[in-house]
Design a protein around this motif. Structure first.
Motif, PDB file in Angstrom:
ATOM      1  N   SER A 193     -15.913  27.208 -17.100  1.00  0.00           N
ATOM      2  CA  SER A 193     -16.894  28.293 -17.041  1.00  0.00           C
ATOM      3  C   SER A 193     -16.203  29.653 -17.083  1.00  0.00           C
ATOM      4  O   SER A 193     -16.656  30.580 -17.771  1.00  0.00           O
ATOM      5  CB  SER A 193     -17.736  28.161 -15.770  1.00  0.00           C
ATOM      6  OG  SER A 193     -18.470  26.951 -15.787  1.00  0.00           O
ATOM      7  N   SER A 218     -14.960  30.308 -20.620  1.00  0.00           N
ATOM      8  CA  SER A 218     -16.084  30.633 -21.481  1.00  0.00           C
ATOM      9  C   SER A 218     -16.506  32.083 -21.292  1.00  0.00           C
ATOM     10  O   SER A 218     -16.753  32.819 -22.265  1.00  0.00           O
ATOM     11  CB  SER A 218     -17.258  29.690 -21.193  1.00  0.00           C
ATOM     12  OG  SER A 218     -18.358  29.975 -22.018  1.00  0.00           O
ATOM     13  N   GLY A 237     -26.032  32.387 -21.256  1.00  0.00           N
ATOM     14  CA  GLY A 237     -25.499  31.529 -20.203  1.00  0.00           C
ATOM     15  C   GLY A 237     -26.353  30.331 -19.880  1.00  0.00           C
ATOM     16  O   GLY A 237     -25.861  29.362 -19.300  1.00  0.00           O
ATOM     17  N   CYS A 288     -19.198  29.585 -11.500  1.00  0.00           N
ATOM     18  CA  CYS A 288     -20.150  29.261 -12.566  1.00  0.00           C
ATOM     19  C   CYS A 288     -21.310  30.250 -12.584  1.00  0.00           C
ATOM     20  O   CYS A 288     -21.747  30.696 -13.668  1.00  0.00           O
ATOM     21  CB  CYS A 288     -20.672  27.840 -12.391  1.00  0.00           C
ATOM     22  SG  CYS A 288     -19.447  26.559 -12.725  1.00  0.00           S
ATOM     23  N   VAL A 321     -21.580  26.688 -19.284  1.00  0.00           N
ATOM     24  CA  VAL A 321     -21.658  27.252 -17.938  1.00  0.00           C
ATOM     25  C   VAL A 321     -22.815  26.680 -17.123  1.00  0.00           C
ATOM     26  O   VAL A 321     -22.620  26.220 -15.986  1.00  0.00           O
ATOM     27  CB  VAL A 321     -21.753  28.785 -18.018  1.00  0.00           C
ATOM     28  CG1 VAL A 321     -21.969  29.379 -16.632  1.00  0.00           C
ATOM     29  CG2 VAL A 321     -20.493  29.357 -18.657  1.00  0.00           C
ATOM     30  N   TYR A 377     -23.151  26.814 -24.616  1.00  0.00           N
ATOM     31  CA  TYR A 377     -22.058  27.187 -23.721  1.00  0.00           C
ATOM     32  C   TYR A 377     -22.066  26.213 -22.549  1.00  0.00           C
ATOM     33  O   TYR A 377     -23.104  25.667 -22.190  1.00  0.00           O
ATOM     34  CB  TYR A 377     -22.231  28.622 -23.229  1.00  0.00           C
ATOM     35  CG  TYR A 377     -22.213  29.654 -24.341  1.00  0.00           C
ATOM     36  CD1 TYR A 377     -21.034  30.259 -24.737  1.00  0.00           C
ATOM     37  CD2 TYR A 377     -23.398  29.998 -25.004  1.00  0.00           C
ATOM     38  CE1 TYR A 377     -21.015  31.206 -25.762  1.00  0.00           C
ATOM     39  CE2 TYR A 377     -23.393  30.938 -26.030  1.00  0.00           C
ATOM     40  CZ  TYR A 377     -22.197  31.541 -26.401  1.00  0.00           C
ATOM     41  OH  TYR A 377     -22.186  32.463 -27.419  1.00  0.00           O
ATOM     42  N   HIS A 405     -22.287  23.019 -16.167  1.00  0.00           N
ATOM     43  CA  HIS A 405     -21.364  22.856 -15.045  1.00  0.00           C
ATOM     44  C   HIS A 405     -22.004  23.296 -13.731  1.00  0.00           C
ATOM     45  O   HIS A 405     -21.812  22.654 -12.688  1.00  0.00           O
ATOM     46  CB  HIS A 405     -20.084  23.652 -15.297  1.00  0.00           C
ATOM     47  CG  HIS A 405     -19.151  23.015 -16.270  1.00  0.00           C
ATOM     48  ND1 HIS A 405     -18.674  21.724 -16.121  1.00  0.00           N
ATOM     49  CD2 HIS A 405     -18.595  23.486 -17.427  1.00  0.00           C
ATOM     50  CE1 HIS A 405     -17.858  21.428 -17.123  1.00  0.00           C
ATOM     51  NE2 HIS A 405     -17.806  22.474 -17.927  1.00  0.00           N
ATOM     52  N   ALA A 439     -20.048  33.510 -13.974  1.00  0.00           N
ATOM     53  CA  ALA A 439     -19.844  33.372 -15.413  1.00  0.00           C
ATOM     54  C   ALA A 439     -21.173  33.452 -16.162  1.00  0.00           C
ATOM     55  O   ALA A 439     -21.263  34.060 -17.240  1.00  0.00           O
ATOM     56  CB  ALA A 439     -19.143  32.052 -15.720  1.00  0.00           C
ATOM     57  N   ARG A 440     -22.199  32.870 -15.596  1.00  0.00           N
ATOM     58  CA  ARG A 440     -23.528  32.913 -16.234  1.00  0.00           C
ATOM     59  C   ARG A 440     -24.013  34.351 -16.378  1.00  0.00           C
ATOM     60  O   ARG A 440     -24.599  34.729 -17.393  1.00  0.00           O
ATOM     61  CB  ARG A 440     -24.517  32.087 -15.402  1.00  0.00           C
ATOM     62  CG  ARG A 440     -25.634  31.419 -16.206  1.00  0.00           C
ATOM     63  CD  ARG A 440     -26.645  32.388 -16.740  1.00  0.00           C
ATOM     64  NE  ARG A 440     -27.335  33.117 -15.679  1.00  0.00           N
ATOM     65  CZ  ARG A 440     -28.078  34.189 -15.886  1.00  0.00           C
ATOM     66  NH1 ARG A 440     -28.231  34.691 -17.096  1.00  0.00           N
ATOM     67  NH2 ARG A 440     -28.671  34.803 -14.871  1.00  0.00           N
TER      68      ARG A 440
END
Length: 395
Positions: free
Chosen positions: A268, A271, A353, A342, A360, A358, A363, A345-346
């Motif tokens: 994540s 990404s 996201g 995570c 993310v 992707y 996960h 990251a989103r």
């Protein structure tokens, strides 16, 4: 006086943690990473969206050929790898998907480990070579519909009938259950809790698959139904009585989660890092804005602290010094931080996201299961609380 040239900074290994690994460690990691990249990543979004793992038997055989099943065990076709090497494998597998790592963890750290540690020589010879090769898939039946965190209250029971055992009860949320050829099932007996090696073709055994999951969708999850399953006397694991048996298996599996959760977090983070370098807003990549860089910096710090913690615990396990409380420390911290990575990251990916293009959100939803299986946050907090204070707050 010569001036030493420093190595370049690697955004994907900012602390230089690869320096802690031997050439053999790196070879194991890279082999598993290549397999996951080639075999899982091209298909995982589709498997996840469909809510199935269609190639599970073939995947198991391939993982067996890699030596990834029961890889930390010795003999009987097992690889005899170090704890650190097993952890690195878990990290790479979960970087692909938690469901794939769960397949390997349940096979090796629960079902195979129970037989290897507590089984008779005959049981080991009968089951372990086929399980190590991926020809036989195993599952581990402890959790019940009404008893998760308190396994001592389990209702599944085994009664003597002459020389046989008759096993009755239900187990819930069992990874690999409906594809398993053998189940390690824990049950109440007149002598205390015992483990049983149950061939899944026995009359009275069934494993209906659990559907409608929003997490671990690329994983086989089942209920085990045991309706007066008759087993011979030698089906019982002879070397353990009581909760010490299943709990020691869980501690071994939780160790793999300490590493695996960092794999989901790494995927994540990477990404988000790649996205931040290329996604433009207000005339430049979003990675050039201070708030995005702050997020990336915080994610990197927690990710690599978590990997360092996992490595430390692995070295302790290899030295025979790893305590269950320390495993709880690792699972509590690393899964909790992985979920936060995570989620952060989103936010960097914005609307993208939530797309399966992707990794993310996949996960993030998987980790919601990892957070509570094999010990909830609260249980690991209480394990550590008891260790710190000497006072038992479980009851």
């Amino acid at each position: 006086m010569s001036v030493r040239t420093l190595p370049s900074f690697d955004p994907r290994d900012p602390l230089g943690l690869d320096d802690l690994l031997t050439d053999e460690d790196l070879a194991v990691r890279d082999t598993v990473r290549r397999w996951a990249t080639d075999r899982v990543l091209p298909h995982i979004a589709d498997w996840y969206e469909r809510g199935e793992l269609p190639d599970i038997r073939e995947l198991a055989r391939e993982l067996g050929s890699l030596g990834a099943l029961g890889m930390q065990l010795t003999g009987y076709g097992c690889a005899g790898a170090s704890a650190v090497q097993y952890g690195l494998a878990c990290l790479e597998l979960e970087a692909a998907d938690s469901g794939i790592r769960s397949l390997v963890s349940v096979q090796g750290s629960l079902a195979m480990y129970a037989i290897h540690r507590f089984g008779s020589e005959e049981q080991k010879r009968q089951w372990l070579p086929g399980m190590a090769a991926g020809e036989i898939i195993g599952c581990f039946g402890l959790t019940e519909p009404d008893h998760g965190s308190d396994p001592a209250g389990m209702r599944t029971h085994a009664k003597r009938d002459g020389d046989d055992w008759v096993l009755t009860g239900r187990k819930m949320w069992i990874t690999n259950g409906s594809v398993a050829g053998v189940a390690v099932v824990w049950a109440q007996t007149d002598d205390g809790i015992r483990g049983f090696v149950v061939p899944t073709d026995r009359p009275g055994f069934s494993a209906p698959e659990i559907r409608h999951k929003w997490s671990l969708r690329a994983s086989v999850t089942s209920e085990l139904v045991l309706d007066e399953v008759r087993l011979p006397a030698d089906a019982v694991l002879p070397e353990v009585t009581g909760l010490r048996g299943p709990l020691s298996c869980l501690s071994h599996a939780r160790y793999g989660i300490v590493w695996g959760s960092m794999g989901a977090a790494r995927a994540s983070f990477e990404s988000a890092l790649d996205y931040a370098r290329t996604r433009e807003q207000f005339g430049k990549p979003i990675g050039g804005f201070q708030l995005t860089q702050a997020k990336l910096a915080d994610m990197a710090v927690e990710l690599h602290k978590g990997i360092l913690l996992a490595h430390h615990l692995g070295r302790r396990m290899d030295a025979g010094k790893l305590r269950p409380e320390q495993v709880s420390f690792g699972k509590l911290n690393n899964v909790r931080e992985a979920i936060e990575i995570c989620r952060t990251a989103r936010t960097i990916l914005g609307a993208n996201g939530i797309s399966l293009e992707y990794p993310v959100m996949r996960h993030a939803t998987n980790l919601e299961s990892v957070l509570t299986y094999e010990g909830t946050v609260e249980m690991h907090q209480l394990v550590l609380g008891k260790a710190l204070t000497g006072l038992d707050a479980f009851r």
